[in-house]
Design an enzyme around this catalytic site. Structure first.
Site, PDB file in Angstrom:
ATOM      1  N   TYR A   1     -47.277  48.655  18.545  1.00 56.80           N
ATOM      2  CA  TYR A   1     -48.343  50.214  17.779  1.00 56.80           C
ATOM      3  C   TYR A   1     -49.495  50.494  18.386  1.00 56.80           C
ATOM      4  O   TYR A   1     -49.572  50.854  19.423  1.00 56.80           O
ATOM      5  CB  TYR A   1     -49.224  48.975  17.155  1.00 56.80           C
ATOM      6  CG  TYR A   1     -48.626  47.628  16.446  1.00 56.80           C
ATOM      7  CD1 TYR A   1     -47.806  47.479  15.401  1.00 56.80           C
ATOM      8  CD2 TYR A   1     -48.977  46.120  17.049  1.00 56.80           C
ATOM      9  CE1 TYR A   1     -47.522  46.447  14.803  1.00 56.80           C
ATOM     10  CE2 TYR A   1     -48.199  45.486  16.684  1.00 56.80           C
ATOM     11  CZ  TYR A   1     -47.442  45.642  15.441  1.00 56.80           C
ATOM     12  OH  TYR A   1     -46.827  43.689  15.021  1.00 56.80           O
TER      13      TYR A   1
ATOM     14  N   THR B   1     -61.536  36.215  15.281  1.00 59.03           N
ATOM     15  CA  THR B   1     -63.405  35.293  15.254  1.00 59.03           C
ATOM     16  C   THR B   1     -63.693  35.908  14.441  1.00 59.03           C
ATOM     17  O   THR B   1     -65.486  35.550  13.971  1.00 59.03           O
ATOM     18  CB  THR B   1     -63.845  34.656  16.424  1.00 59.03           C
ATOM     19  OG1 THR B   1     -64.263  36.068  17.317  1.00 59.03           O
ATOM     20  CG2 THR B   1     -63.149  33.682  17.114  1.00 59.03           C
TER      21      THR B   1
END
Ligand SMILES: *[C@@H]1O[C@H](CO)[C@@H](O)[C@H](O)[C@H]1NC(C)=O
Ligand SMILES: *[C@@H]1O[C@H](CO)[C@@H](O)[C@H](O)[C@H]1NC(C)=O
Length: 331
Positions: free
Chosen positions: A163, A235
């Protein structure tokens, strides 16, 4: 005359009020990413509902953070040491209103690679997130044997082989690595951490940014080869399940003064500081039959070249009641 003054003050009040509303509207229109929180109606239980692209926050089963149960760790003799390039990076520290994030300068010539360990690709270091509590009894997102550390530093890198950047990689397969460093209160604070903590007073309020020069990621890490690893998510929203987590088995140390400075940071702007930035840990997520592997082989005699492969290896977590010396392991 008196009437005139009254009118004037009324007019000014209305104007201030209107300006306030305009500021508020601008605030909410800014972007989804700006107004989620760690409590109340935009808190973790609602992240998945706020934005359809964040549905994994409520539906995902490979989520982070988790509690690590030492006696359920699986020793994997094929896990290699993690490698982190040692050169320094410049970047900036940013108060997002949710946490502090360090971002490496995009145009820097040298990249810090994170490789080895369980990683199949090269990952390029990009961001550091700091989560902490307003008291010492909690703060870290991951827990070890249900013990929460006062803070946790999370180092994110993206898969630079597949990426182009973090925003592309974070929602793609094998996109991210997240290195987790537990932070304990102690007498010998980490000198590299000091480079970050020394600019806390410049990022006390939301949207404030301060340059941080020449940070060595390698030096920020505790001296250990031991780690635990599992497959999880970011998270924070959108909770994408693309992260390989590596939790190092020793903490680094922070001084009481540094923690104090950290706890003075605010969620809001200077005009409306709102609440302190701390207590920004996402609640623990279910393990859902995931395996947590480790490269720590406690059964191996110190002079042996071969791993033990003993099936009944047991781990235990340290208790943190005692002296805070530098020799502690997390497990
Ligand atoms: C980092 O990894 C890339 C491959 O993704 C490689 O081309 C580059 O040379 C590495 N950088 C360093 C400093 O090792
Ligand atoms: C990330 O890379 C993608 C694909 O090349 C590109 O479309 C996007 O603009 C990049 N984003 C940033 C923030 O650089």
């Amino acid at each position: 005359m008196i009437e005139n003054i009254l009118h004037k003050t009324m007019f000014i009040r209305i104007l201030i009020c209107l300006l306030g509303i305009i500021v508020l509207i601008n605030d909410t229109e800014a972007s989804w990413e700006d107004w989620w929180t760690y409590d109340g109606i935009s808190g973790p239980s609602f992240w998945g509902l706020i934005n359809p692209q964040w549905s994994l926050c409520s539906k995902g089963r490979r989520q982070s953070p988790i509690n690590i149960e030492p006696d359920k760790l699986l020793f994997d003799p094929h896990l290699r040491p993690v490698q982190v390039d040692k050169h320094k990076v410049a970047g900036s520290l940013h108060n997002t209103g949710q946490f502090l994030v360090f971002k490496a300068d995009k145009d820097a010539k040298t990249r810090v690679n994170i490789t080895g360990g369980p990683l199949a690709y090269h990952y390029q270091f990009e961001e550091i997130y700091i989560h902490y509590g307003m008291e010492n009894g909690h703060g870290s997102e991951h827990r070890v044997n249900n013990y929460a550390f006062p803070a946790e530093i999370q180092v994110y890198g993206f898969n630079a082989e597949l990426y182009h950047n973090m925003s592309e990689a974070q929602h793609k397969s094998q996109g991210l690595v997240a290195l987790s460093i537990m932070v304990q209160l102690g007498e010998k604070p980490n000198p590299e951490l000091r480079i970050i903590t020394s600019v806390f007073n410049k990022v006390q309020y939301r949207t404030q940014t301060a340059p941080v020069g020449h940070l060595s990621l390698r030096e920020l890490l505790p001296e250990t080869d031991g780690y635990m690893t599992y497959e999880g998510s970011t998270t924070h929203p959108g909770c994408w399940e693309t992260a390989v987590w590596l939790i190092l088995n020793k903490p680094i140390y922070i001084s009481a003064q540094e923690l104090y400075a950290l706890r003075r940071l605010m969620q809001g702007t200077e005009l409306t500081p709102k609440a302190p930035l701390g207590n920004n840990a996402r609640p623990l997520q279910g393990l859902h039959h995931r395996t947590i592997r480790t490269n720590i082989d406690f059964r191996k005699p110190p002079d042996s070249k071969c791993p033990s492969m003993t099936p009944d290896t047991r781990y235990r977590a340290n208790t943190w009641q005692d002296d805070g010396s530098l020799t502690h392991n997390v497990v």
